[in-house]
Design a protein around this motif. Structure first.
Motif, short mmCIF file in Angstrom:
data_model
loop_
_atom_site.label_atom_id
_atom_site.label_comp_id
_atom_site.label_asym_id
_atom_site.label_seq_id
_atom_site.Cartn_x
_atom_site.Cartn_y
_atom_site.Cartn_z
N MET A 1 0.85 -1.17 0.00
CA MET A 1 0.00 0.00 0.00
C MET A 1 0.90 1.24 0.00
SD MET A 1 -2.94 1.00 2.86
CE MET A 1 -2.92 -0.67 3.42
N PRO A 2 0.73 2.12 -1.00
CA PRO A 2 1.56 3.32 -1.06
C PRO A 2 1.30 4.25 0.12
CG PRO A 2 0.39 2.96 -3.14
CD PRO A 2 -0.14 1.99 -2.15
N VAL A 3 2.31 5.03 0.45
CA VAL A 3 2.21 6.02 1.52
C VAL A 3 2.58 7.37 0.91
CG1 VAL A 3 3.13 6.77 3.74
CG2 VAL A 3 2.79 4.34 3.30
N THR A 4 1.81 8.38 1.25
CA THR A 4 2.11 9.75 0.81
C THR A 4 2.16 10.64 2.03
OG1 THR A 4 1.52 11.47 -0.78
CG2 THR A 4 -0.30 10.44 0.42
N THR A 5 2.77 11.78 1.90
CA THR A 5 2.84 12.73 3.01
C THR A 5 1.96 13.93 2.70
OG1 THR A 5 5.09 12.02 3.51
CG2 THR A 5 4.38 14.11 4.45
N ILE A 6 1.02 14.21 3.59
CA ILE A 6 0.12 15.35 3.45
C ILE A 6 0.18 16.13 4.75
CG2 ILE A 6 -2.26 16.10 3.07
CD1 ILE A 6 -2.69 13.44 1.54
N ALA A 7 0.52 17.39 4.64
CA ALA A 7 0.62 18.27 5.81
C ALA A 7 1.51 17.67 6.90
CB ALA A 7 -0.77 18.59 6.36
N GLY A 8 2.63 17.06 6.46
CA GLY A 8 3.59 16.52 7.39
C GLY A 8 3.22 15.18 8.00
N ASP A 14 -4.44 4.37 -1.84
CA ASP A 14 -4.46 3.34 -2.87
C ASP A 14 -3.75 3.88 -4.11
OD1 ASP A 14 -6.25 4.99 -4.25
OD2 ASP A 14 -8.01 3.74 -3.82
N ASP A 15 -3.76 3.14 -5.20
CA ASP A 15 -3.04 3.54 -6.41
C ASP A 15 -3.57 4.82 -7.04
OD1 ASP A 15 -1.33 1.39 -6.15
OD2 ASP A 15 -2.55 0.07 -7.41
N GLU A 16 -4.83 5.19 -6.71
CA GLU A 16 -5.43 6.40 -7.27
C GLU A 16 -5.35 7.59 -6.30
OE1 GLU A 16 -9.02 5.86 -9.84
OE2 GLU A 16 -9.05 3.92 -8.82
N GLY A 17 -4.76 7.39 -5.13
CA GLY A 17 -4.60 8.46 -4.17
C GLY A 17 -5.70 8.59 -3.13
N PHE A 18 -6.67 7.68 -3.15
CA PHE A 18 -7.73 7.69 -2.14
C PHE A 18 -7.19 7.06 -0.86
CE2 PHE A 18 -10.09 8.22 -5.99
CZ PHE A 18 -11.24 8.89 -5.64
N LEU A 19 -7.58 7.62 0.29
CA LEU A 19 -7.11 7.08 1.56
C LEU A 19 -7.48 5.61 1.68
CD1 LEU A 19 -6.71 10.11 2.21
CD2 LEU A 19 -7.40 9.55 4.53
N ALA A 20 -6.56 4.84 2.21
CA ALA A 20 -6.77 3.40 2.35
C ALA A 20 -7.04 2.98 3.79
CB ALA A 20 -5.56 2.64 1.80
N ALA A 21 -6.85 3.90 4.72
CA ALA A 21 -7.06 3.59 6.14
C ALA A 21 -8.08 4.57 6.71
CB ALA A 21 -5.76 3.65 6.91
#
Length: 104
Positions: A1-8, A14-21
């Protein structure tokens, strides 16, 4: 599952950028997500978002636009004004939920 950083914060997506948790979401994150797609959230936006999150918690899937309009009591025309062009997809994204079934 990809991880991105938003506001620190590290957020699982998921692969489309929707939250997975589901539990990584909060209203401050919603404001950051909305800003990324050019939306400034108001109380009217949060009415739809709060409905979506509550409905997801009981139904186990992201509500369709029709369900938000019918059960959430928000007219479809208003949803298109609040979340232009693809309201169901944008609402789900900001609410930290999976993309609704049937969305491209």
């Amino acid at each position: 599952m990809p991880v991105t950083t938003i506001a620190g914060r590290d957020i699982h997506v998921d692969d489309e950028g929707f939250l997975a948790a589901y539990n990584e979401w909060d209203p401050d994150l919603a404001k950051q997500l909305a800003a990324q797609i050019g939306i400034e959230l108001t109380d009217a936006h949060f009415k739809a978002i709060d409905f979506l999150r509550a409905d997801y918690a009981t139904q186990g899937e992201t509500a369709t636009l029709r369900r938000v309009s019918t059960l959430g009591g928000i007219p479809t025309k208003e949803l298109f004004t609040l979340f232009p062009k693809k309201p169901a997809k944008k609402m789900a994204y900001i609410a930290g939920l999976p993309k609704p079934h049937g969305c491209v």
